[in-house]
Design a protein around this motif. Sequence first.
Motif, PDB file in Angstrom:
ATOM      1  N   GLU A  15      -5.068   3.581 -15.485  1.00  0.00           N
ATOM      2  CA  GLU A  15      -6.257   3.969 -15.194  1.00  0.00           C
ATOM      3  C   GLU A  15      -7.214   3.006 -15.426  1.00  0.00           C
ATOM      4  O   GLU A  15      -8.104   2.415 -14.439  1.00  0.00           O
ATOM      5  CB  GLU A  15      -6.851   5.221 -15.853  1.00  0.00           C
ATOM      6  CG  GLU A  15      -5.987   6.479 -15.480  1.00  0.00           C
ATOM      7  CD  GLU A  15      -6.438   7.562 -16.284  1.00  0.00           C
ATOM      8  OE1 GLU A  15      -6.684   7.508 -17.555  1.00  0.00           O
ATOM      9  OE2 GLU A  15      -6.202   8.785 -15.728  1.00  0.00           O
ATOM     10  N   PRO A  16      -7.092   1.870 -16.341  1.00  0.00           N
ATOM     11  CA  PRO A  16      -8.271   0.766 -16.479  1.00  0.00           C
ATOM     12  C   PRO A  16      -7.827  -0.173 -15.319  1.00  0.00           C
ATOM     13  O   PRO A  16      -8.822  -0.858 -14.861  1.00  0.00           O
ATOM     14  CB  PRO A  16      -7.947   0.112 -17.657  1.00  0.00           C
ATOM     15  CG  PRO A  16      -7.007   1.230 -18.548  1.00  0.00           C
ATOM     16  CD  PRO A  16      -6.606   2.273 -17.543  1.00  0.00           C
ATOM     17  N   VAL A  17      -6.677  -0.391 -15.061  1.00  0.00           N
ATOM     18  CA  VAL A  17      -6.179  -1.301 -14.048  1.00  0.00           C
ATOM     19  C   VAL A  17      -6.912  -0.589 -12.712  1.00  0.00           C
ATOM     20  O   VAL A  17      -7.228  -1.497 -11.902  1.00  0.00           O
ATOM     21  CB  VAL A  17      -4.602  -1.517 -13.923  1.00  0.00           C
ATOM     22  CG1 VAL A  17      -4.323  -2.437 -12.744  1.00  0.00           C
ATOM     23  CG2 VAL A  17      -4.224  -2.050 -15.274  1.00  0.00           C
ATOM     24  N   ALA A  19      -9.370   1.228 -12.096  1.00  0.00           N
ATOM     25  CA  ALA A  19     -10.542   1.462 -12.228  1.00  0.00           C
ATOM     26  C   ALA A  19     -11.309   0.108 -11.709  1.00  0.00           C
ATOM     27  O   ALA A  19     -12.284  -0.229 -11.198  1.00  0.00           O
ATOM     28  CB  ALA A  19     -11.182   1.741 -13.471  1.00  0.00           C
ATOM     29  N   GLU A  20     -10.760  -1.187 -12.281  1.00  0.00           N
ATOM     30  CA  GLU A  20     -10.971  -2.188 -11.977  1.00  0.00           C
ATOM     31  C   GLU A  20     -11.053  -2.566 -10.413  1.00  0.00           C
ATOM     32  O   GLU A  20     -11.858  -3.577  -9.845  1.00  0.00           O
ATOM     33  CB  GLU A  20     -10.457  -3.478 -12.697  1.00  0.00           C
ATOM     34  CG  GLU A  20     -10.794  -4.945 -12.726  1.00  0.00           C
ATOM     35  CD  GLU A  20     -10.062  -5.706 -13.667  1.00  0.00           C
ATOM     36  OE1 GLU A  20      -9.671  -6.941 -13.406  1.00  0.00           O
ATOM     37  OE2 GLU A  20      -9.993  -5.426 -15.078  1.00  0.00           O
ATOM     38  N   ALA A  21     -10.112  -1.952  -9.921  1.00  0.00           N
ATOM     39  CA  ALA A  21      -9.863  -2.100  -8.291  1.00  0.00           C
ATOM     40  C   ALA A  21     -11.004  -1.286  -7.707  1.00  0.00           C
ATOM     41  O   ALA A  21     -10.699  -1.090  -6.436  1.00  0.00           O
ATOM     42  CB  ALA A  21      -8.642  -1.937  -7.969  1.00  0.00           C
ATOM     43  N   GLY A  22     -11.512  -0.128  -8.537  1.00  0.00           N
ATOM     44  CA  GLY A  22     -12.461   0.764  -7.623  1.00  0.00           C
ATOM     45  C   GLY A  22     -11.623   1.986  -7.306  1.00  0.00           C
ATOM     46  O   GLY A  22     -11.955   2.801  -6.223  1.00  0.00           O
ATOM     47  N   GLU A  24      -9.047   5.577  -8.223  1.00  0.00           N
ATOM     48  CA  GLU A  24      -8.881   6.485  -9.053  1.00  0.00           C
ATOM     49  C   GLU A  24      -7.268   6.851  -9.242  1.00  0.00           C
ATOM     50  O   GLU A  24      -6.600   6.956  -8.131  1.00  0.00           O
ATOM     51  CB  GLU A  24      -9.693   7.723  -8.942  1.00  0.00           C
ATOM     52  CG  GLU A  24     -11.109   7.646  -9.014  1.00  0.00           C
ATOM     53  CD  GLU A  24     -11.797   8.665  -8.660  1.00  0.00           C
ATOM     54  OE1 GLU A  24     -11.406   9.382  -7.846  1.00  0.00           O
ATOM     55  OE2 GLU A  24     -12.917   8.670  -9.016  1.00  0.00           O
ATOM     56  N   SER A  45      -9.723   6.949  -3.582  1.00  0.00           N
ATOM     57  CA  SER A  45     -11.235   6.498  -4.095  1.00  0.00           C
ATOM     58  C   SER A  45     -12.118   7.288  -3.327  1.00  0.00           C
ATOM     59  O   SER A  45     -11.480   8.017  -1.978  1.00  0.00           O
ATOM     60  CB  SER A  45     -11.492   5.110  -3.663  1.00  0.00           C
ATOM     61  OG  SER A  45     -11.709   4.700  -2.267  1.00  0.00           O
ATOM     62  N   THR A  56      -2.930  -5.121  -3.156  1.00  0.00           N
ATOM     63  CA  THR A  56      -3.490  -5.763  -4.158  1.00  0.00           C
ATOM     64  C   THR A  56      -3.193  -5.037  -5.509  1.00  0.00           C
ATOM     65  O   THR A  56      -2.713  -5.599  -6.503  1.00  0.00           O
ATOM     66  CB  THR A  56      -4.825  -5.910  -3.998  1.00  0.00           C
ATOM     67  OG1 THR A  56      -4.911  -6.831  -2.912  1.00  0.00           O
ATOM     68  CG2 THR A  56      -5.442  -6.739  -5.297  1.00  0.00           C
ATOM     69  N   VAL A  57      -3.438  -3.764  -5.593  1.00  0.00           N
ATOM     70  CA  VAL A  57      -3.287  -3.110  -6.779  1.00  0.00           C
ATOM     71  C   VAL A  57      -1.735  -2.913  -7.331  1.00  0.00           C
ATOM     72  O   VAL A  57      -1.554  -2.732  -8.451  1.00  0.00           O
ATOM     73  CB  VAL A  57      -4.111  -1.614  -6.778  1.00  0.00           C
ATOM     74  CG1 VAL A  57      -3.394  -0.609  -6.284  1.00  0.00           C
ATOM     75  CG2 VAL A  57      -4.385  -1.316  -8.239  1.00  0.00           C
ATOM     76  N   ASP A  60      -1.174  -5.452  -9.519  1.00  0.00           N
ATOM     77  CA  ASP A  60      -1.859  -5.513 -10.655  1.00  0.00           C
ATOM     78  C   ASP A  60      -1.166  -4.404 -11.679  1.00  0.00           C
ATOM     79  O   ASP A  60      -0.998  -4.656 -13.023  1.00  0.00           O
ATOM     80  CB  ASP A  60      -3.332  -4.921 -10.382  1.00  0.00           C
ATOM     81  CG  ASP A  60      -4.067  -6.198  -9.871  1.00  0.00           C
ATOM     82  OD1 ASP A  60      -3.848  -7.343  -9.648  1.00  0.00           O
ATOM     83  OD2 ASP A  60      -5.147  -5.859  -9.096  1.00  0.00           O
TER      84      ASP A  60
END
Length: 161
Positions: A15-17, A19-22, A24, A45, A56-57, A60
Amino acid sequence: MGAQARQDRLAALLEPVLAEAGLELEAVEVTPAGKRRLLRVVVDSGDGVDLDAVGTVSQDISAALDASEEMGSAPYVLEVTSPGVDRPLTLPRHWRRSRGRLVQARLADGGEVTGRVEEAGDEGVVLDVDGERAEYRYADLDRGKVQVEFRRPADGEAAAD
């Protein structure tokens, strides 16, 4: 370790990873796939998700998983995807993202309703049902489903019967 416990820990990691990418987290699933496992991460999102964001995500998420022990040492395949049109509408944010779309939902007391989402808040939704405004609390609805429209009527144009 139970499947739900693993999914909960994966969700807490991812979830934090996201959230950083905008984005959910909509769902995380681990399923057997031959000699490997499939880790499916469903993201969304308010503006939808494009392929560049998924690419990209994905990198991550892979880095976060590599830095943790959550998936253990057995091989797995990572799949990052967005929800399909057949995703059930179960949360207020799902209904908000469906504004302007035609949806069908079962009523908690039986029957069904089909209408276009006009408004969606934290407690309920307003549908245009055959030109009439109808308000429903989420507690009064079972899961909803977006209806596929091949040709949506333009504003002010009557829908074809």
